[in-house]
Design an enzyme around this catalytic site. Structure first.
Site, PDB file in Angstrom:
ATOM      1  N   GLY A  86     -11.177   2.053  -0.102  1.00 56.93           N
ATOM      2  CA  GLY A  86     -12.135   2.346   0.958  1.00 56.93           C
ATOM      3  C   GLY A  86     -12.950   3.585   0.654  1.00 56.93           C
ATOM      4  O   GLY A  86     -13.109   4.469   1.497  1.00 56.93           O
ATOM      5  N   THR A  94     -16.190   3.421  -0.469  1.00 60.87           N
ATOM      6  CA  THR A  94     -17.623   3.139  -0.460  1.00 60.87           C
ATOM      7  C   THR A  94     -18.340   3.903   0.657  1.00 60.87           C
ATOM      8  O   THR A  94     -19.568   3.961   0.668  1.00 60.87           O
ATOM      9  CB  THR A  94     -17.876   1.629  -0.262  1.00 60.87           C
ATOM     10  OG1 THR A  94     -17.148   1.198   0.893  1.00 60.87           O
ATOM     11  CG2 THR A  94     -17.425   0.821  -1.474  1.00 60.87           C
ATOM     12  N   SER A  95     -17.585   4.467   1.593  1.00 53.16           N
ATOM     13  CA  SER A  95     -18.207   5.218   2.692  1.00 53.16           C
ATOM     14  C   SER A  95     -17.195   6.190   3.303  1.00 53.16           C
ATOM     15  O   SER A  95     -16.016   6.177   2.941  1.00 53.16           O
ATOM     16  CB  SER A  95     -18.742   4.273   3.783  1.00 53.16           C
ATOM     17  OG  SER A  95     -17.665   3.586   4.382  1.00 53.16           O
ATOM     18  N   GLY A  96     -17.680   7.008   4.197  1.00 52.01           N
ATOM     19  CA  GLY A  96     -16.827   7.843   5.038  1.00 52.01           C
ATOM     20  C   GLY A  96     -15.889   8.780   4.298  1.00 52.01           C
ATOM     21  O   GLY A  96     -16.256   9.417   3.300  1.00 52.01           O
ATOM     22  N   ILE A  97     -14.663   8.845   4.795  1.00 51.32           N
ATOM     23  CA  ILE A  97     -13.654   9.784   4.284  1.00 51.32           C
ATOM     24  C   ILE A  97     -13.341   9.492   2.814  1.00 51.32           C
ATOM     25  O   ILE A  97     -13.233  10.409   1.997  1.00 51.32           O
ATOM     26  CB  ILE A  97     -12.372   9.683   5.147  1.00 51.32           C
ATOM     27  CG1 ILE A  97     -12.642  10.188   6.567  1.00 51.32           C
ATOM     28  CG2 ILE A  97     -11.223  10.467   4.505  1.00 51.32           C
ATOM     29  CD1 ILE A  97     -11.537   9.857   7.565  1.00 51.32           C
ATOM     30  N   GLY A  98     -13.213   8.202   2.483  1.00 52.41           N
ATOM     31  CA  GLY A  98     -12.883   7.834   1.100  1.00 52.41           C
ATOM     32  C   GLY A  98     -13.974   8.224   0.129  1.00 52.41           C
ATOM     33  O   GLY A  98     -13.700   8.712  -0.974  1.00 52.41           O
ATOM     34  N   SER A 125      -3.797   8.712  11.090  1.00 53.81           N
ATOM     35  CA  SER A 125      -4.633   8.985  12.257  1.00 53.81           C
ATOM     36  C   SER A 125      -3.749   9.454  13.399  1.00 53.81           C
ATOM     37  O   SER A 125      -2.651   8.915  13.599  1.00 53.81           O
ATOM     38  CB  SER A 125      -5.382   7.724  12.683  1.00 53.81           C
ATOM     39  OG  SER A 125      -5.963   7.916  13.962  1.00 53.81           O
ATOM     40  N   TYR A 163      -5.253  -0.831  16.514  1.00 49.13           N
ATOM     41  CA  TYR A 163      -5.511   0.253  15.550  1.00 49.13           C
ATOM     42  C   TYR A 163      -4.368   1.271  15.586  1.00 49.13           C
ATOM     43  O   TYR A 163      -3.822   1.640  14.533  1.00 49.13           O
ATOM     44  CB  TYR A 163      -6.847   0.930  15.882  1.00 49.13           C
ATOM     45  CG  TYR A 163      -7.183   2.078  14.957  1.00 49.13           C
ATOM     46  CD1 TYR A 163      -7.659   1.834  13.669  1.00 49.13           C
ATOM     47  CD2 TYR A 163      -7.014   3.404  15.361  1.00 49.13           C
ATOM     48  CE1 TYR A 163      -7.959   2.882  12.807  1.00 49.13           C
ATOM     49  CE2 TYR A 163      -7.313   4.455  14.510  1.00 49.13           C
ATOM     50  CZ  TYR A 163      -7.783   4.189  13.240  1.00 49.13           C
ATOM     51  OH  TYR A 163      -8.068   5.237  12.377  1.00 49.13           O
TER      52      TYR A 163
HETATM   53  N1  LIG Z   1     -13.231   8.491  11.081  1.00 45.05           N
HETATM   54  C1  LIG Z   1     -12.200   9.010  11.749  1.00 45.05           C
HETATM   55  O1  LIG Z   1     -12.350   9.748  12.720  1.00 45.05           O
HETATM   56  C2  LIG Z   1     -10.790   8.737  11.277  1.00 45.05           C
HETATM   57  C3  LIG Z   1      -9.756   9.454  11.860  1.00 45.05           C
HETATM   58  C4  LIG Z   1      -8.457   9.231  11.430  1.00 45.05           C
HETATM   59  C5  LIG Z   1      -8.208   8.302  10.443  1.00 45.05           C
HETATM   60  N2  LIG Z   1      -9.227   7.583   9.902  1.00 45.05           N
HETATM   61  C6  LIG Z   1      -8.904   6.632   8.861  1.00 45.05           C
HETATM   62  O2  LIG Z   1      -9.644   6.983   7.709  1.00 45.05           O
HETATM   63  C7  LIG Z   1      -9.842   5.829   6.910  1.00 45.05           C
HETATM   64  C8  LIG Z   1     -11.309   5.744   6.540  1.00 45.05           C
HETATM   65  O3  LIG Z   1     -12.059   5.679   7.717  1.00 45.05           O
HETATM   66  P1  LIG Z   1     -13.592   6.124   7.804  1.00 45.05           P
HETATM   67  O4  LIG Z   1     -13.771   6.743   9.137  1.00 45.05           O
HETATM   68  O5  LIG Z   1     -14.007   6.887   6.599  1.00 45.05           O
HETATM   69  O6  LIG Z   1     -14.264   4.678   7.898  1.00 45.05           O
HETATM   70  P2  LIG Z   1     -15.480   3.987   7.118  1.00 45.05           P
HETATM   71  O7  LIG Z   1     -16.563   4.944   6.811  1.00 45.05           O
HETATM   72  O8  LIG Z   1     -15.790   2.779   7.947  1.00 45.05           O
HETATM   73  O9  LIG Z   1     -14.798   3.529   5.745  1.00 45.05           O
HETATM   74  C9  LIG Z   1     -13.875   2.506   5.720  1.00 45.05           C
HETATM   75  C10 LIG Z   1     -13.644   2.120   4.275  1.00 45.05           C
HETATM   76  O10 LIG Z   1     -12.668   1.067   4.268  1.00 45.05           O
HETATM   77  C11 LIG Z   1     -13.203  -0.062   3.603  1.00 45.05           C
HETATM   78  N3  LIG Z   1     -12.793  -1.294   4.246  1.00 45.05           N
HETATM   79  C12 LIG Z   1     -12.880  -1.633   5.559  1.00 45.05           C
HETATM   80  N4  LIG Z   1     -12.455  -2.889   5.750  1.00 45.05           N
HETATM   81  C13 LIG Z   1     -12.092  -3.363   4.528  1.00 45.05           C
HETATM   82  C14 LIG Z   1     -11.585  -4.598   4.063  1.00 45.05           C
HETATM   83  N5  LIG Z   1     -11.388  -5.668   4.877  1.00 45.05           N
HETATM   84  N6  LIG Z   1     -11.321  -4.743   2.736  1.00 45.05           N
HETATM   85  C15 LIG Z   1     -11.539  -3.716   1.879  1.00 45.05           C
HETATM   86  N7  LIG Z   1     -12.016  -2.515   2.259  1.00 45.05           N
HETATM   87  C16 LIG Z   1     -12.306  -2.350   3.576  1.00 45.05           C
HETATM   88  C17 LIG Z   1     -14.720   0.085   3.677  1.00 45.05           C
HETATM   89  O11 LIG Z   1     -15.290  -0.543   2.551  1.00 45.05           O
HETATM   90  P3  LIG Z   1     -16.477  -1.632   2.628  1.00 45.05           P
HETATM   91  O12 LIG Z   1     -17.347  -1.267   3.777  1.00 45.05           O
HETATM   92  O13 LIG Z   1     -17.143  -1.515   1.286  1.00 45.05           O
HETATM   93  O14 LIG Z   1     -15.750  -2.897   2.800  1.00 45.05           O
HETATM   94  C18 LIG Z   1     -14.908   1.589   3.615  1.00 45.05           C
HETATM   95  O15 LIG Z   1     -14.982   2.032   2.288  1.00 45.05           O
HETATM   96  C19 LIG Z   1      -9.323   4.635   7.711  1.00 45.05           C
HETATM   97  O16 LIG Z   1      -8.028   4.306   7.263  1.00 45.05           O
HETATM   98  C20 LIG Z   1      -9.280   5.179   9.137  1.00 45.05           C
HETATM   99  O17 LIG Z   1      -8.300   4.519   9.908  1.00 45.05           O
HETATM  100  C21 LIG Z   1     -10.524   7.785  10.299  1.00 45.05           C
END
Ligand SMILES: NC(=O)c1ccc[n+]([C@@H]2O[C@H](COP(=O)([O-])OP(=O)(O)OC[C@H]3O[C@@H](n4cnc5c(N)ncnc54)[C@H](OP(=O)(O)O)[C@@H]3O)[C@@H](O)[C@H]2O)c1
Length: 186
Positions: A25, A27-31, A148, A173
């Protein structure tokens, strides 16, 4: 003030040259932010996600920095795709210093996948678990899971994961994040 994660974490002096890293993950966000930070510190990075264009952009950014980077596409609703990802990681690396299980998210529509479980539990918990199991003997360093605080309100219900989920998006979630967490509530 810098928004670079490695500076915020106070690890900008750490040399990761030669370290081999997979970030699901990314491609966007935290990753994505973690991938770029580790690339700036010198690591070789395998970028993962479904969106090939976004993955290519992260690889381009990493290459500009001077890091070695590859994108591998895998949809975490597919068991076979996760196994293919693990095989590619073994082909691309001679051992992993860091596996970051980060892919996941919040799914408003709790559809049932071909494993017969809700999409949230499948993508956020079962696929990272499978990837970790497939790569366990290949990881020489650490395995990190993006957690989370949402897990705090959940109650572990493994018997209830099969079939259509009665949980709403947020409940599903929180439950998936509790399953990822080392702390348990019952
Ligand atoms: N944002 C927050 O406030 C927050 C807080 C606590 C924990 N988190 C956790 O942090 C992690 C990243 O979240 P984020 O906020 O950075 O979200 P994000 O920007 O939506 O990124 C999500 C990543 O997961 C990948 N992904 C989603 N569904 C997928 C699937 N079916 N198969 C393969 N890859 C998939 C996406 O890749 P593609 O779009 O290329 O498929 C994207 O790279 C998650 O585990 C989330 O639960 C987030």
């Amino acid at each position: 003030m810098s928004s670079r994660p490695e500076q915020l974490a106070g690890v900008e002096g750490v040399d990761c040259t030669g370290k081999q890293v997979v970030i699901t993950g990314s491609t966007s966000g935290i990753g994505r932010a973690a991938a770029l930070a580790l690339g700036r510190l010198g690591a070789d990075v395998i970028v993962h996600g479904r969106d090939a264009a976004a993955g290519g952009e992260v690889v381009d950014r990493l290459t500009e920095i001077g890091a070695t980077a590859t994108f591998v596409q895998a949809d975490f609703t597919s068991t076979e795709a996760v196994r293919r990802l693990a095989r590619r990681v073994r082909e691309e690396t001679d051992g992993l210093d860091l596996l970051i299980n980060n892919a996941g998210g919040f799914f408003r529509d709790e559809t049932v996948t071909d494993l017969g479980v809700g999409i949230t539990f499948h993508v956020n918990h079962l696929s990272p678990y499978l990837l970790t199991a497939e790569l366990l003997d290949h990881v020489e360093g650490r395995i990190v899971t993006t957690a989370s605080a949402a897990h705090q309100g959940a109650v572990l219900d493994i018997d209830g994961v099969r079939g259509p989920s009665p949980k709403t998006g947020m409940e599903a979630y929180s439950h998936s994040k509790l399953a990822n967490s080392s702390s348990r509530r019952s």
